[in-house]
Every structure is written in C-alpha cells, then in structure tokens.
Design a protein around this motif. Structure first.
Motif, PDB file in Angstrom:
ATOM      1  N   ASP A 298      -4.497   4.399   6.097  1.00  0.00           N
ATOM      2  CA  ASP A 298      -3.114   3.927   6.057  1.00  0.00           C
ATOM      3  C   ASP A 298      -2.814   3.195   7.364  1.00  0.00           C
ATOM      4  O   ASP A 298      -2.815   3.801   8.440  1.00  0.00           O
ATOM      5  N   PRO A 299      -2.569   1.885   7.306  1.00  0.00           N
ATOM      6  CA  PRO A 299      -2.261   1.141   8.527  1.00  0.00           C
ATOM      7  C   PRO A 299      -0.836   1.364   9.028  1.00  0.00           C
ATOM      8  O   PRO A 299      -0.494   0.910  10.126  1.00  0.00           O
ATOM      9  N   ARG A 300      -0.011   2.069   8.264  1.00  0.00           N
ATOM     10  CA  ARG A 300       1.384   2.284   8.630  1.00  0.00           C
ATOM     11  C   ARG A 300       1.502   3.501   9.561  1.00  0.00           C
ATOM     12  O   ARG A 300       1.236   4.624   9.154  1.00  0.00           O
ATOM     13  N   GLU A 301       1.906   3.261  10.781  1.00  0.00           N
ATOM     14  CA  GLU A 301       1.952   4.325  11.786  1.00  0.00           C
ATOM     15  C   GLU A 301       2.885   5.456  11.387  1.00  0.00           C
ATOM     16  O   GLU A 301       2.604   6.629  11.640  1.00  0.00           O
ATOM     17  N   GLU A 302       4.007   5.123  10.753  1.00  0.00           N
ATOM     18  CA  GLU A 302       4.977   6.158  10.408  1.00  0.00           C
ATOM     19  C   GLU A 302       4.421   7.164   9.404  1.00  0.00           C
ATOM     20  O   GLU A 302       4.860   8.314   9.354  1.00  0.00           O
ATOM     21  N   TYR A 303       3.442   6.746   8.594  1.00  0.00           N
ATOM     22  CA  TYR A 303       2.836   7.666   7.634  1.00  0.00           C
ATOM     23  C   TYR A 303       1.711   8.488   8.275  1.00  0.00           C
ATOM     24  O   TYR A 303       1.400   9.585   7.809  1.00  0.00           O
TER      25      TYR A 303
ATOM     26  N   LEU B 139      -8.945  10.185   9.161  1.00  0.00           N
ATOM     27  CA  LEU B 139      -7.787   9.317   8.992  1.00  0.00           C
ATOM     28  C   LEU B 139      -8.044   8.030   9.760  1.00  0.00           C
ATOM     29  O   LEU B 139      -8.314   8.056  10.963  1.00  0.00           O
ATOM     30  N   VAL B 140      -7.976   6.890   9.069  1.00  0.00           N
ATOM     31  CA  VAL B 140      -8.210   5.596   9.714  1.00  0.00           C
ATOM     32  C   VAL B 140      -6.988   4.708   9.495  1.00  0.00           C
ATOM     33  O   VAL B 140      -6.230   4.891   8.545  1.00  0.00           O
ATOM     34  N   HIS B 141      -6.814   3.728  10.393  1.00  0.00           N
ATOM     35  CA  HIS B 141      -5.612   2.896  10.326  1.00  0.00           C
ATOM     36  C   HIS B 141      -5.912   1.426  10.060  1.00  0.00           C
ATOM     37  O   HIS B 141      -5.026   0.585  10.205  1.00  0.00           O
ATOM     38  N   CYS B 142      -7.128   1.100   9.648  1.00  0.00           N
ATOM     39  CA  CYS B 142      -7.458  -0.289   9.331  1.00  0.00           C
ATOM     40  C   CYS B 142      -6.841  -0.683   7.981  1.00  0.00           C
ATOM     41  O   CYS B 142      -6.267   0.154   7.272  1.00  0.00           O
ATOM     42  N   MET B 143      -6.951  -1.957   7.628  1.00  0.00           N
ATOM     43  CA  MET B 143      -6.486  -2.394   6.318  1.00  0.00           C
ATOM     44  C   MET B 143      -7.409  -1.805   5.238  1.00  0.00           C
ATOM     45  O   MET B 143      -8.626  -1.776   5.411  1.00  0.00           O
ATOM     46  N   PRO B 144      -6.842  -1.329   4.135  1.00  0.00           N
ATOM     47  CA  PRO B 144      -7.648  -0.640   3.116  1.00  0.00           C
ATOM     48  C   PRO B 144      -8.793  -1.469   2.560  1.00  0.00           C
ATOM     49  O   PRO B 144      -9.882  -0.928   2.303  1.00  0.00           O
TER      50      PRO B 144
END
Length: 335
Positions: free
Chosen positions: A192-197, A208-213
């Motif tokens: 999920d690239p959305r920090e709030e999630y 948990l990774v924050h790159c584009m899916p």
C-alpha cells in the motif's frame, strides 16, 4: 498467528528447553481416506500432553495411551502404520478403510529445532532430513515445490511457506486476510503506497511494502504458487496490479467490489490489452458466498475460494459472490 505445524515445533522446542522428554509424530503416507495429509505433525510429551494433529482424534488417543504405558521412546525414529485392517480402520476412525503411516521421532537437543525455528522466523523454506537409523538431523534450504519424501533410511520433511499471497491495500480487511493466510503457511506481502493506511500496521510475520502495486507484482515474478488479491477499491492501485497479475502464472487473482464495479473494472482492463481469457481468470466480486458481512467473515470467504482454487475443486461445486443472490457485503449491496 502461527500455523499449526509451526505451533507444534515451537511447543516441542519449549518442552525440550524445560527438560521434558517428547516425541515428534509426522504423517508420512496415507492410503484411501485420511483426515490429515502427509507432513501433518503433532508433538507428544511425557504425561500425554499433545499439540497438533495427525488424525481426527482416535490415533492421538492411542498415542497418548502408548506414552502413558511405555513412556517416551529413547530409541531411534521408527515408522508405524495404522488402519491396515478394516477392524483397525474402524477402531481408529479412519474412514473407508484408510491407512496412515507415521514417523515417531524421539526429540533431543540434537534434533535441530532451535536452528529450524530461527530459519523459519526469517521466512526461509527448510528441508529437515532425519536418519531413521540413528536419528541424526541435518537442515538445508528447500525450494517451494519440495515435498516430504522417504529416501532409503532418510526422511525429508519440508517446513516454511511454499505459497505466496500478495494483498493490495493495508486496510482492516487486509489485516484479517493476512493473519489467517499466515496461519495457512502463506508468505504474505501487503502493498500500500498510502502512508495513512500503513500507519499502525504491526502484524508480525507479514511484510508491508509501500511501492506501487503493479511494480511489486512485476518484481515478484508470480508463479503457479502465487495469489494476488486487490482490496483498495481504488482503480489507480488495483487495476494495474490486476493487469500484471492476470498476465502472470498466478493461480488466483481476485478483486473486491460489487458486481457493477467489477464489470466496470473488466472494461477498463480491456483497455490495457488484457485478453478475454485472462479476464476470465479474475475472481470478482472476490470470495465464496457465505453471507459474509464483517471484514473477518469476508476474509474467510476470500480464503475459502482461494483454497478451493488451489486444491482444484471443480467450479460447479462453488457458489462465488459473482454468481450468488444479491446481498450486502461490508455495507454495500452487490446488485
């Protein structure tokens, strides 16, 4: 949440560390009907306490009685058959004359459990080789398609995740899905690239990774032991990941949403040169119809469908959300 087999290994290691004598029991082969598959394990300690399962319960009762009568074996491992005769099958609750072969392994400090658990904690898949004559144990890395086997006097068992699940979105539903999938021996990655999630995400054992899916899906090089489930409701995140997943060898690709939203999604995916054959692989609305309404229930629904596909259950035996009667899911009516 640990898988049953990991719980068995951790408990056995704790018993040994506390000075208890115990045995590891592993299903080696089954013939006919059997409640548990090869590789299923239980540990039993002096006094008859057990963790895990190798049958529906009757064989466990017999093993407990044997330990109570004879104590924990101090000899080398040995193989034991249950259910050879029809009378034994009835006695031990094996349906239709089924037969089950078990390996009984006395455990000790030389059994390699601490190292095995450390490697499993790092997400490795490990082959544990036991010399059935001496009880000597060696550990080595294993591939995802490795399987339990007996080679002469050596028993090789495989531990660790051999299936991968990629979840797009880090919401509440994703948390339930990741927890249960981890207990089913999936290596779970949530993207999920959305920090709030991502804030507050603290699920042990889940990456948990924050790159584009879509970047994650491409980098993962999905194979026939991989599954992708998109749960964000955001086309900018879900669609590109689904496009790449549908073009891969992943055995399961699913997306949440109503029938109407999934129909729109399919039209959008066609614009990315996704073929009709590839679109036919998309499970959407995702999950089997079980009347699920809460995030936990929806997670079970998704994993039920995923498991059925993994186990090659014929589609005509399932009632997916996509073909079920209209219902409300997570506050949204599926028309």
């Amino acid at each position: 949440m640990d898988s049953i087999d990991l719980e068995v290994l951790k408990t056995a290691a704790a018993w040994l560390n506390a000075g208890h004598r115990c045995e590891l029991v592993t299903v080696i082969k089954t013939w006919g009907s059997s409640p548990r598959p090869p590789g299923a394990m239980l540990a039993i300690r002096e006094g008859g306490e057990i963790v895990g399962s190798v049958s529906g319960g009757c064989i466990e009762d017999d093993l407990i009685a044997s330990v109570a009568r004879d104590g924990v074996s101090q000899t080398a491992p040995f193989l034991l058959d249950y259910g050879i005769s029809a009378d034994q099958a009835r006695r031990f609750g094996l349906p239709c004359g089924g037969t089950i072969q078990l390996a009984i392994e006395p455990l000790s400090g030389a059994s390699g459990l601490p190292e095995l658990l450390a490697r499993l904690g790092r997400g490795e898949t490990v082959e544990r080789r036991i010399d059935l004559k001496t009880g000597a144990v060696t550990l080595r890395g294993a591939s995802a398609d490795s399987t339990l086997h007996v080679d002469g006097d050596t028993l090789a068992t495989v531990h660790g995740p051999r299936w991968r699940l990629f979840i797009i979105g880090a919401g509440q539903l994703s948390r339930f899905l990741a927890q249960v999938a981890s207990a089913m021996d999936y290596r779970v990655t949530v993207c999920d690239p959305r920090e709030e999630y991502r804030m507050g995400w603290d699920l042990p054992g889940v990456e948990l990774v924050h790159c584009m899916p879509d970047d994650l899906v491409l980098e993962a090089q999905l194979d026939a032991r991989s599954a992708v489930v998109a749960l964000t409701h955001d086309p900018k995140l879900d669609d590109l990941a689904l496009m790449e997943a549908l073009k891969s060898d992943a055995f399961y690709v699913g997306a949440i949403g109503s029938r109407a939203n999934n129909a729109k999604r399919r039209e959008r995916l066609k614009l990315f040169d996704v073929t009709e054959a590839q679109l036919a692989r998309l499970h959407g609305p995702v999950g089997i119809y079980i009347g699920s309404k809460t995030p936990a229930e929806i997670a079970i629904s998704i994993l039920a469908e995923l498991t059925a596909v993994k186990n090659a259950v014929p589609a005509e035996l399932l009632v997916p959300h996509a073909t079920a009667a209209p219902m409300s899911v997570a506050g949204c009516v599926i028309p």
